[in-house]
Scaffold this motif. Sequence first.
Motif, PDB file in Angstrom:
ATOM      1  N   VAL A   1      40.029 -19.426  24.840  1.00 60.05           N
ATOM      2  CA  VAL A   1      38.599 -19.399  24.529  1.00 60.05           C
ATOM      3  C   VAL A   1      38.013 -20.763  24.850  1.00 60.05           C
ATOM      4  O   VAL A   1      38.591 -21.800  24.523  1.00 60.05           O
ATOM      5  CB  VAL A   1      38.341 -19.020  23.054  1.00 60.05           C
ATOM      6  CG1 VAL A   1      39.052 -19.970  22.105  1.00 60.05           C
ATOM      7  CG2 VAL A   1      36.848 -18.986  22.752  1.00 60.05           C
TER       8      VAL A   1
ATOM      9  N   HIS B   1      45.952 -15.721  25.910  1.00 62.75           N
ATOM     10  CA  HIS B   1      44.583 -15.741  25.421  1.00 62.75           C
ATOM     11  C   HIS B   1      44.034 -17.167  25.538  1.00 62.75           C
ATOM     12  O   HIS B   1      44.781 -18.141  25.398  1.00 62.75           O
ATOM     13  CB  HIS B   1      44.497 -15.300  23.954  1.00 62.75           C
ATOM     14  CG  HIS B   1      44.919 -13.887  23.713  1.00 62.75           C
ATOM     15  ND1 HIS B   1      46.253 -13.517  23.650  1.00 62.75           N
ATOM     16  CD2 HIS B   1      44.198 -12.755  23.507  1.00 62.75           C
ATOM     17  CE1 HIS B   1      46.332 -12.212  23.421  1.00 62.75           C
ATOM     18  NE2 HIS B   1      45.092 -11.731  23.334  1.00 62.75           N
TER      19      HIS B   1
ATOM     20  N   THR C   1      31.039 -14.156  17.680  1.00 65.72           N
ATOM     21  CA  THR C   1      31.717 -13.039  18.331  1.00 65.72           C
ATOM     22  C   THR C   1      30.749 -12.126  19.069  1.00 65.72           C
ATOM     23  O   THR C   1      31.059 -11.614  20.146  1.00 65.72           O
ATOM     24  CB  THR C   1      32.518 -12.219  17.303  1.00 65.72           C
ATOM     25  OG1 THR C   1      31.627 -11.753  16.278  1.00 65.72           O
ATOM     26  CG2 THR C   1      33.597 -13.078  16.651  1.00 65.72           C
TER      27      THR C   1
ATOM     28  N   THR D   1      42.565 -15.611  17.718  1.00 69.81           N
ATOM     29  CA  THR D   1      41.537 -15.338  18.705  1.00 69.81           C
ATOM     30  C   THR D   1      40.225 -15.077  17.979  1.00 69.81           C
ATOM     31  O   THR D   1      40.202 -14.877  16.763  1.00 69.81           O
ATOM     32  CB  THR D   1      41.897 -14.108  19.558  1.00 69.81           C
ATOM     33  OG1 THR D   1      41.960 -12.953  18.702  1.00 69.81           O
ATOM     34  CG2 THR D   1      43.245 -14.302  20.243  1.00 69.81           C
ATOM     35  N   ILE D   2      39.120 -15.032  18.717  1.00 69.17           N
ATOM     36  CA  ILE D   2      37.833 -14.846  18.043  1.00 69.17           C
ATOM     37  C   ILE D   2      37.687 -13.436  17.483  1.00 69.17           C
ATOM     38  O   ILE D   2      36.801 -13.196  16.656  1.00 69.17           O
ATOM     39  CB  ILE D   2      36.651 -15.181  18.972  1.00 69.17           C
ATOM     40  CG1 ILE D   2      36.627 -14.263  20.195  1.00 69.17           C
ATOM     41  CG2 ILE D   2      36.690 -16.633  19.392  1.00 69.17           C
ATOM     42  CD1 ILE D   2      35.374 -14.425  21.018  1.00 69.17           C
TER      43      ILE D   2
ATOM     44  N   ASN E   1      40.883 -11.457  28.136  1.00 71.04           N
ATOM     45  CA  ASN E   1      41.264 -12.310  27.008  1.00 71.04           C
ATOM     46  C   ASN E   1      40.827 -13.758  27.194  1.00 71.04           C
ATOM     47  O   ASN E   1      41.187 -14.621  26.400  1.00 71.04           O
ATOM     48  CB  ASN E   1      42.776 -12.252  26.781  1.00 71.04           C
ATOM     49  CG  ASN E   1      43.236 -10.894  26.298  1.00 71.04           C
ATOM     50  OD1 ASN E   1      42.479 -10.181  25.639  1.00 71.04           O
ATOM     51  ND2 ASN E   1      44.456 -10.519  26.633  1.00 71.04           N
ATOM     52  N   THR E   2      40.076 -14.030  28.245  1.00 69.91           N
ATOM     53  CA  THR E   2      39.481 -15.348  28.462  1.00 69.91           C
ATOM     54  C   THR E   2      38.034 -15.281  27.991  1.00 69.91           C
ATOM     55  O   THR E   2      37.202 -14.623  28.627  1.00 69.91           O
ATOM     56  CB  THR E   2      39.542 -15.755  29.941  1.00 69.91           C
ATOM     57  OG1 THR E   2      40.900 -15.700  30.395  1.00 69.91           O
ATOM     58  CG2 THR E   2      39.001 -17.162  30.133  1.00 69.91           C
ATOM     59  N   LYS E   3      37.725 -15.932  26.879  1.00 73.10           N
ATOM     60  CA  LYS E   3      36.415 -15.805  26.245  1.00 73.10           C
ATOM     61  C   LYS E   3      35.615 -17.104  26.382  1.00 73.10           C
ATOM     62  O   LYS E   3      36.189 -18.206  26.387  1.00 73.10           O
ATOM     63  CB  LYS E   3      36.571 -15.467  24.754  1.00 73.10           C
ATOM     64  CG  LYS E   3      37.440 -14.247  24.462  1.00 73.10           C
ATOM     65  CD  LYS E   3      36.779 -12.959  24.907  1.00 73.10           C
ATOM     66  CE  LYS E   3      37.603 -11.748  24.466  1.00 73.10           C
ATOM     67  NZ  LYS E   3      37.006 -10.470  24.918  1.00 73.10           N
TER      68      LYS E   3
ATOM     69  N   SER F   1      33.402 -12.412  28.093  1.00 74.27           N
ATOM     70  CA  SER F   1      34.742 -12.330  28.670  1.00 74.27           C
ATOM     71  C   SER F   1      34.653 -12.616  30.163  1.00 74.27           C
ATOM     72  O   SER F   1      33.615 -12.362  30.794  1.00 74.27           O
ATOM     73  CB  SER F   1      35.350 -10.944  28.449  1.00 74.27           C
ATOM     74  OG  SER F   1      35.529 -10.684  27.070  1.00 74.27           O
TER      75      SER F   1
ATOM     76  N   ALA G   1      29.895 -13.603  22.522  1.00 80.10           N
ATOM     77  CA  ALA G   1      30.995 -14.056  23.379  1.00 80.10           C
ATOM     78  C   ALA G   1      30.945 -13.379  24.744  1.00 80.10           C
ATOM     79  O   ALA G   1      30.518 -12.229  24.872  1.00 80.10           O
ATOM     80  CB  ALA G   1      32.332 -13.770  22.705  1.00 80.10           C
TER      81      ALA G   1
END
Length: 508
Positions: A130, A128, A491, A362-363, A328-330, A496, A494
């Motif tokens: 962010v 993960h 959130t 994570t967020i 999972n890359t935010k 992805s 956000a």
Amino acid sequence: MTTSHSAASARRRRTAPAPRDGGHHHVRAGRRRRRSRLRITLVTVLSVLVLGAAGLGWIFFELNGNIDTFGADGISGDRPKAAKGENVLVIGSDARTGGNSALGGGDKDDIGRSDTAFLLHVHADRRHAVAVSIPRDTLVTIPPCKLPDGSWTRTRTNTMFNAAYSVGQTAKGSPACTQNTVEELTGLRVDHTVVVDFKGFAELTDVVGGVKVCLPQDIHQKDLDPNRTTRGKLLFGKGEQTVSGQKALDYVRIRHGIGDGSDIGRIKRQQAFVASLITRVKSDGLTPTKLLPLADAATKSMTVDPGLGSADKLISFAMSLRDIDLHNTKFVTIPWRYEGARVAIVQPAADQLWSALRADRTIDGKDASGKKGAAAASAPPSTDEPLSGDGVAVAVYNGTTTRGLAARAAATLADHDFTVTGTANASSQDHADTVIEYGPGQRSQAQSVARLFPGAQLHPASGTGISVTLGRSYTAGGPAAEATGVPTTVTDDARSADDDLCSNLSYG
């Protein structure tokens, strides 16, 4: 001729030594030939390996020669403690040195400035990540930073974030001061800092064969340069397209022709661009063979901290990111609001975000520290019965100056089958806390409503019905805050890395 040939053959037979062990002589001769061939093969393989290692060593030597580092002596001695995960500060510089003025415009003798910046938090599970964008006009506190003459500046408050990079007024800027400022702002220790300038960025997009982008409308030269008196030629047509080099630079620099024309809106498109670039690189495969040409292009115009100051360290770090899933890359932006022409940080929302990252959450509230059983430990608190607002009517009032807050709360209520009788502004917009009022016999229903507004105060009222007056606590948090610690203002916005390329490209 026949007699002579027979005699010669007989002489050869008489003079030839008889084998001492019969047919074993031929077996040993065969073994000697095989051992000889094996030795030749081994020598050949070793030669190839030596030459290959020498070639790889030469490549790494070349890459090492490309990399510039900034001095660690400018990094503050008063730093946050190392926490879970890894934090990388990425700075996009519009420095005019090294051929960059031809790409970005401006005076080559001008001082270096940071055009964009984000803090990448790589979670400890290495699955993960962010990236938190920090607008360049954000008002922050810039702590003491080292000047070229060896002295240190004084702390400056209420100063634009990008001013940190210009401390010292040098052509290459001050990455160390920006790092100090980010650590002061977030309370997170920055493990590495990477500065990429225009030239390096352009070459990188060329090497990967271009990056897919999307434009919500046609873009002309005037959209890139508002000082033009005419619209100029068409730079981009509406819709999806692939860009590289100068075209890629033009895309990420467009500001005035889309949405509200703000730097905040441009951040949206920069996030979409980086997401698309990551998608392209991962689709090609994160292998050393693929990474070497990327590394060669990137390192030619890259400045890094001493911890990443060699090719093996840089490539090793890049390889460590290969298992991070695109979804999972935010990408998020620090909680913000306008303060005149500048950007102010919204608290406590920002501190809640930094707190979540320090805890390696994570967020969306997951523990991504990689420890066994972490997922179960980080699950949101549950109740014995599901929340249903069927048959419960609620009126929603906005008690803050944040526009659209009542509509957002109403949508959350409707998602849980509550009936929203209406939304409006409260009689005053200075409410700090969210208040839920309820009539006689409606306390249990009000408690159900309160499950969507953590921290709300319940007050009995003389009249009938249930009403929710939203306070600033809801602005900073919202229904997801209790479970995740990250405000819904973050959130909900956000992005992805696998999101639709044409979605969420601007504000306004």
